[in-house]
Design an enzyme around this catalytic site. Structure first.
Site, short mmCIF file in Angstrom:
data_model
loop_
_atom_site.label_atom_id
_atom_site.label_comp_id
_atom_site.label_asym_id
_atom_site.label_seq_id
_atom_site.Cartn_x
_atom_site.Cartn_y
_atom_site.Cartn_z
NE ARG A 262 35.97 64.50 39.21
CZ ARG A 262 36.08 63.19 39.04
NH1 ARG A 262 37.13 62.69 38.41
NH2 ARG A 262 35.15 62.37 39.52
NE ARG A 277 43.82 64.47 32.46
CZ ARG A 277 43.80 63.35 33.17
NH1 ARG A 277 43.28 63.35 34.38
NH2 ARG A 277 44.30 62.23 32.68
CD GLU A 349 39.48 56.40 35.48
OE1 GLU A 349 38.57 56.68 36.29
OE2 GLU A 349 40.62 56.91 35.54
CB SER A 352 37.16 54.66 38.99
OG SER A 352 38.06 54.25 39.99
NE ARG A 391 37.93 60.45 30.96
CZ ARG A 391 39.09 60.24 31.55
NH1 ARG A 391 39.53 59.01 31.71
NH2 ARG A 391 39.83 61.25 31.98
#
Length: 426
Positions: A262, A277, A349, A352, A391
């Site tokens: 990403r 991130r 988070e 999801s 994560r």
């Protein structure tokens, strides 16, 4: 992708959904575009019928020796042919304009989704587990990893730039242990079929899952026309692209362990330290292809699978129902799982899980045939993280850290660690 006929039949519901999404487009605007196209199509059909009937009269005129009439009819046919070509071009242009307008719109939230502009409107559904109570100041994951000499952001920056990391030794193995634990549990306990998909896909694939056309800046693109997958959701969901499956064969539950890429466009200044991130990370993805009557139950099931992984790791977490402004464009309803990070003293988070209904299926033309029916329907697609490996590593480091800077390996990961019980032990 929205159905223009549904929009025309349900203009108030569509407008409410767009309002909830912060969109100004109105059903009336789209209906006008559709009506204009239908008018062109009607005129086109009329001209085609006139051309065909006129062409048939040419032979009769020639057969009767009326050459003047034959020439007039031939000219009329040529004129009608030009009109047909013009109208066909206009129809294609209007179809493209309408499809472009529809393709750029987000999905309509379900009725129980809280309306709000951002994460501030998210609703806490439940919490599970108790955060650890340390008798020392908790460190963040990058402080732990760098002190152990096993997490190197400088080396990564020299070869790749910011938002990359090099991990070494026991820490690299711990990340691999998490990935293997996740994929093994998904396949052996949760009933997902493991897939090893391509990591490079074409335009049609990322359009099908909704990243194109609006979110291309979030992706990496190669010089020869491929996109690096931002998540395995893209190839896994596209497995049913342009197919008709039997309802009896659903649900299809598939999973994959893949790297994800990403660009993190728009995240400048956010989470610049550490691994929260990154441009490249590893994730286990869950995807379900199912029928309309099963999709809501599948979302609860999928979310439960992700929760069980956190429970097995002994990590405290909470489940949030995302607001209309915070969930992804393709989703109708999304649960976020947020894991407790002692170093940050907050939940972040880690998974999801979303129900997209038939939004992606319309873009992919993926259908199912209900038992006893001839007419097909669009499948419903769901996707969820099970889990984001990087994560999860962050959460393990911060929750299992010890006062001496070492990290205890969670019991469930011991079979994957080759006898290592303490990361960094002498």
């Amino acid at each position: 992708m929205h159905d223009i006929r549904w929009i025309r039949d349900n203009p108030e519901a569509f407008d409410r959904g767009m309002d909830a999404r912060g969109q100004s487009v109105r059903a009336a605007d789209l209906a006008a575009m559709h009506e204009a196209r239908l008018a062109v199509q009607q005129e086109l059909q009329t001209k085609q019928a006139e051309r065909n009937s006129t062409a048939k009269l040419i032979g009769k005129a020639k057969g009767s020796g009326d050459e003047a009439e034959a020439r007039r009819l031939m000219q009329a046919t040529a004129d009608l042919k030009a009109d047909v070509q013009r109208l066909e071009d206009e129809d294609r242009d209007r179809e493209a304009a309408l499809n472009d307008a529809l393709a750029g719109l987000p999905n309509i939230p379900m009725d129980d989704v809280p309306v709000g502009a951002d994460e501030d409107a998210n609703v806490l559904v439940r919490q599970n587990g108790t955060p650890p109570d340390f008798d020392f100041d908790a460190k963040e994951h990058f402080e732990i990893g760098e002190a152990l000499g096993m997490m190197d952001f400088d080396a990564a920056a020299k070869m790749s730039g910011a938002r990359f990391v090099v991990m070494r030794g026991q820490l690299a193995r711990l990340e691999r242990a998490l990935a293997n634990f996740f994929i093994d549990t998904q396949t052996e306990e949760f009933g997902y079929t493991e897939i090893n998909p391509p990591f490079l896909v074409r335009d049609e694939a990322v359009f099908g899952t909704g990243q194109l056309p609006k979110f291309s800046e979030d992706l990496f693109h190669t010089d020869d026309g491929f996109w690096l997958i931002p998540t395995a959701e893209v190839p896994l969901t596209n497995l049913v692209r342009e197919q008709i499956v039997e309802a009896a064969d659903l649900p299809h539950r598939v999973t994959a362990l893949t790297p994800c890429f990403r660009s993190e466009a728009g995240s400048a200044g956010r989470d610049t330290r550490g691994m929260i991130r990154q441009h490249q990370f590893t994730k286990v993805e869950m995807v379900c292809i199912t029928t309309e009557d099963q999709s809501e139950a599948e979302l609860e099931r999928m979310t439960g699978c992700a929760e069980k992984l956190l429970q097995k790791l002994g990590l405290a977490y909470q489940v949030m129902l995302l607001s209309s402004g915070d969930m992804g464009a393709g989703a109708r309803k999304t649960y976020d799982l947020e894991v407790w990070l002692p170093g940050q003293n907050r939940y972040r988070e880690i998974s999801s899980c979303s129900n997209c209904w038939d939004f992606q299926a319309r873009r992919m033309n993926a259908r199912y045939r209900p038992e006893g029916e001839k007419k097909t329907r669009f499948v419903h697609t769901l996707n969820g993280s099970g889990l984001a490996v990087g994560r999860a590593l962050i959460a393990v480091l911060e929750n299992y850290q010890r006062a001496d800077g070492t990290v205890r390996v969670p019991d469930v990961l011991l079979p994957y660690m080759g006898g290592v019980e303490i990361i960094g032990a002498a």
